[in-house]
Design a protein around this motif. Sequence first.
Motif, short mmCIF file in Angstrom:
data_model
loop_
_atom_site.label_atom_id
_atom_site.label_comp_id
_atom_site.label_asym_id
_atom_site.label_seq_id
_atom_site.Cartn_x
_atom_site.Cartn_y
_atom_site.Cartn_z
N SER A 185 0.83 -1.20 0.00
CA SER A 185 0.00 0.00 0.00
C SER A 185 0.87 1.26 0.00
CB SER A 185 -0.91 -0.02 1.23
OG SER A 185 -1.65 1.18 1.30
N PHE A 186 1.94 1.23 0.80
CA PHE A 186 2.83 2.39 0.90
C PHE A 186 3.50 2.67 -0.45
CE2 PHE A 186 7.23 3.83 1.50
CZ PHE A 186 7.01 5.07 2.09
N ILE A 187 4.03 1.61 -1.09
CA ILE A 187 4.72 1.79 -2.37
C ILE A 187 3.75 2.26 -3.44
CG2 ILE A 187 5.93 0.55 -4.20
CD1 ILE A 187 7.19 -1.17 -2.04
N THR A 188 2.53 1.70 -3.47
CA THR A 188 1.53 2.11 -4.45
C THR A 188 1.21 3.60 -4.31
OG1 THR A 188 0.57 -0.10 -4.39
CG2 THR A 188 -0.78 1.64 -5.33
N LYS A 189 1.00 4.05 -3.08
CA LYS A 189 0.69 5.45 -2.84
C LYS A 189 1.87 6.34 -3.22
CE LYS A 189 -1.04 8.56 0.78
NZ LYS A 189 -1.43 8.67 2.20
N MET A 190 3.10 5.91 -2.85
CA MET A 190 4.29 6.69 -3.17
C MET A 190 4.47 6.80 -4.68
SD MET A 190 8.22 5.93 -2.02
CE MET A 190 8.30 4.45 -3.03
N ASN A 191 4.31 5.71 -5.43
CA ASN A 191 4.45 5.74 -6.88
C ASN A 191 3.41 6.64 -7.53
OD1 ASN A 191 6.61 4.03 -6.81
ND2 ASN A 191 5.50 2.20 -7.43
N ASP A 192 2.17 6.61 -7.01
CA ASP A 192 1.13 7.48 -7.56
C ASP A 192 1.51 8.95 -7.42
OD1 ASP A 192 -0.37 5.32 -8.27
OD2 ASP A 192 -1.68 5.39 -6.51
N LEU A 193 2.03 9.32 -6.23
CA LEU A 193 2.42 10.70 -6.00
C LEU A 193 3.57 11.11 -6.92
CD1 LEU A 193 2.20 10.84 -2.11
CD2 LEU A 193 0.76 12.09 -3.72
N ILE A 194 4.56 10.21 -7.08
CA ILE A 194 5.71 10.54 -7.94
C ILE A 194 5.25 10.69 -9.39
CG2 ILE A 194 7.91 9.68 -8.82
CD1 ILE A 194 8.31 8.29 -6.13
N ASN A 195 4.39 9.78 -9.87
CA ASN A 195 3.92 9.84 -11.25
C ASN A 195 3.09 11.09 -11.52
OD1 ASN A 195 5.02 7.49 -12.49
ND2 ASN A 195 3.61 6.23 -11.28
N LYS A 196 2.29 11.51 -10.52
CA LYS A 196 1.49 12.71 -10.70
C LYS A 196 2.35 13.97 -10.80
CE LYS A 196 -2.69 11.00 -8.44
NZ LYS A 196 -3.55 11.10 -7.23
N ASN A 197 3.52 13.95 -10.15
CA ASN A 197 4.38 15.13 -10.12
C ASN A 197 5.69 14.94 -10.89
OD1 ASN A 197 3.07 17.03 -7.91
ND2 ASN A 197 2.90 14.92 -7.16
N VAL A 198 5.74 13.92 -11.76
CA VAL A 198 6.98 13.59 -12.44
C VAL A 198 7.43 14.71 -13.38
CG1 VAL A 198 5.97 12.40 -14.40
CG2 VAL A 198 8.21 11.69 -13.58
N GLU A 199 6.49 15.50 -13.92
CA GLU A 199 6.83 16.59 -14.83
C GLU A 199 6.94 17.92 -14.10
OE1 GLU A 199 4.09 16.54 -18.02
OE2 GLU A 199 4.52 14.47 -18.60
N ASN A 200 6.88 17.89 -12.75
CA ASN A 200 7.01 19.12 -11.96
C ASN A 200 8.45 19.24 -11.48
OD1 ASN A 200 6.83 21.27 -10.24
ND2 ASN A 200 5.40 20.30 -8.79
N PRO A 201 9.25 20.12 -12.07
CA PRO A 201 10.68 20.21 -11.71
C PRO A 201 10.90 20.68 -10.28
CG PRO A 201 10.05 22.02 -13.17
CD PRO A 201 8.88 21.10 -13.14
#
Length: 912
Positions: free
Chosen positions: A809-825
């Motif tokens: 659950s922790f990794i899934t949530k962390m990956n979602d947050l990173i993917n949502k902000n991956v284009e935010n420098p």
Amino acid sequence: MYQFVKYTLMFFLASLSLVSCTQKQGNKIKVGFSQAMTTDDWRKQMNSSIKIEASLRPEVDLYISDANNNIQKQIEDIEKFISNRVDVIIVSPIQSKPLTAVVEKSIKAGIPVLVVDRKIEGENYTAYLGADNIEIGRIAARYIISHSKGSGKIVEITGASGSSPAYERSLGFVQVVNENKRFKIENTIHGNWEGESVKASLKSILGQNKDIEYIFSHNDRMALSAWETAKTLGLEKKIKFLGVDGLNTVSGGIELVKNDILDGTILYPTGGNEALKLALKIYNKEPFAKNNILNTIVIDRNNAEIIENQMDKVDQQQAVIESQQGAINVQEKEYASQNNLVRLLSFFLVIILSLTIYSIYSTISISRKKKQLEKINQTVIHQNNEIQEMAKIADRSNEAKLNFFTGLSHEFKTPITLIMSYVESLIENDKIKGTVLIDEVKLIHKNSNRLLRLINQLLDFRKIEEQKFTLRAINTKVYDFTNEVMTNFKGEASRRNIDFQLICKNKNLELFMDRSLMDKVYFNLLSNAFKFTPDNGKIVISITENQDNSVKISFKDSGIGIPENELSNVFSPFFKASNNNKNSSGIGLHLSKEFVLLHHGNIELKSKQGSEFVITLLKGSSHLEPSEIINAAENLNRIPNLITDYLEEDTEFKEAVLTSESEKHTLLVIEDNTDLVAFLKSKLSGEYVVHTSDGSDAFEKAMEIVPDIIICDINLVDKDGYEISKDLKKDLRTSHIPIIILTAQSNKESVLKGLQSGVDQYLTKPFSLAILKQSILSLLFNREKLRYYYTNNIYRVEPESKFGNPEQSFITKMNDLINKNVENPKFSVEDLADKLGVSRVQLYRKVKAIIGINISDHINNVKLEKAAELLKSNEMNISEIAYALGFTSPNYFSTAFKNKFGISPKEYKSSN
């Protein structure tokens, strides 16, 4: 004056009891009715008629349960009636065979069972009420034969398979048809009482054979469906249809006959009111017949309207009866209310008169009696308080003794653990192997095992006294099980030249037994046999099958035997025979008998030229409750009990070496026994960095160290091991750490509580050091496998499953947050930690522990995976992708991309 007051008070009490009695209802007769289903009008009519009959009998409380055509639910409903101790149970079975056992259980519990409509297997019920289904089949056949004017070809549509009405109706129908050679049953369709179940089969039959004259259906619903099917083929006028039930309802049999859809229907009375009348006869112990058959007739165009009118009148009369019954109930309530009011007023008048007279008397005598009464009252209160205090003290003392007894027995296990573990280490020590000391060390180990077995017997005795044992029987090959137990004694038999035999003709014979409990029975009986059999003697175990579906297991020895006048006391706790001069606790045979009784078996003793203990067990599982049986899968998943499972085995230690040489795993031992801590530290320090805690600072130390694995006791200084484990598993920083519970508490409740607290392994003292080491290695290996999985599938981790994996659950949530902000420098590690609700340091430790890399590298890897996707889409050039994903320059992006994928972004883009 005194006599007057006395009689006045007596009148007062009599009036009070009279008023209270009017408010109490007498004991009602509780009748439980288990209805198979209410999906059809026939069942609803049965329920209606039994309710109406019950409404006319105020002494009856009727409880109706609907099984909804679910056989398991019907069994549970009847079990509930049994546990609620109803007076009579009425059962309308869904199927015959599955309900046989629970009906027999009710009979054994002293609750009579009235079976209606359908029968169960066998005759083990109180009475049966219903139509004669065989006769219904015969009536149907006779009707068709007497009214046939055509081909004589018949199609029979039966009810559900396994239903006694379907079987019996078909049996009677076939008997009569086969007696007349002109008639023939062309086809038989097996329906399930519902119309849809016959359409497809009947359509195929009628398409092939259009010369069918009659279709006999086991109920009107299937008969209507048969008519509808024939209508689609244009054969509804040519074929005649005969059904069963004859209900006076919309689309019921009578209406279908009147509308010329059915040629006839056979009345199948519900018998609801007759069932309740018969149940009350049974309850009142009045004479009754075991088999009660309801009358039936054929309803056709000649009598359909007459019978409909009669049934309508009955329904109208029942409605009037219900209305009148309701009015009577209202009148009774009003009467009772007014009667109580009159009695209450009379009562108050008597009280007022009595008090007036008594007040005069009281003013004279109260001054003289007051002090005396107060003194007596104080004495009584004081004595009562003393009695209550003494009772509390006695209860506390008794409970304290029992708790001390159990606690002390548990405490014995920790020093025994140290003794046995050190002895095991000595046995494996190369310096001692091959020397004369090895026999002495093995003797210490053997007697430690013996001491442990005695402690376990004491704990088992306490559990037997408190009735805490639950049978967990599994299908077992008796020969293999017996041979396995005998292995532990073959060395002793060889050393003392004892002829030790097992005689069994059927080596594949199987019995349902709790292996753990029966293992203790075998050990007790064989230990006694070896204890009292002289050298060069004989001990024989024989297994024989009896004709009464039972198996006898005999343990016969050539020992000193037991005096005949003492045989009846052998299974009593703490008994010791007069000719027994050996040390003995006196509870082994008592426990053996209790364990055999738990199996619903029997154990007896014969003593002529030695002793012979004979255990008798029943074959199969019908004598056991469903909760007492486990399947093979449950047994395989059982938590190993190191107290019994490895008690007599010679453990072969194989020292495991961690594969990682660069650094050792960290291990936190939470234990308040300093000797055990010292032992574990000395034995584990070679492979691990060992930290210790006595439990007072366990949580803080775990937060400080963040160890790779934790070993924890249950009974600790501040919090117990359950609370510590639960807190560590709930905390984001430590939820990934495997926890091993190491405790002396080996009962089922403690193991279950430990697993519910989130621990990964539950080991009991005394433990095998080799098994503890292997458990640590296995948990660390599984953690490494999980880390490898997350590392290689980190971008494809699915949301957590129903089992609730917190790391997933922790990794899934962390990956979602990173993917949502991956284009935010501007998105940083601090921003990610803030959104996850942890500090930057906690995030770093958690990610490092789970996937083995730091969080910055992980974010970079996610960006590179996103870059690969963008390169494949060919919508942006390399520089645009680099700056969009927050890389400082295209050159740095190209270098990072090549390090991860082995080729440059340009080459990757060209290849795709």
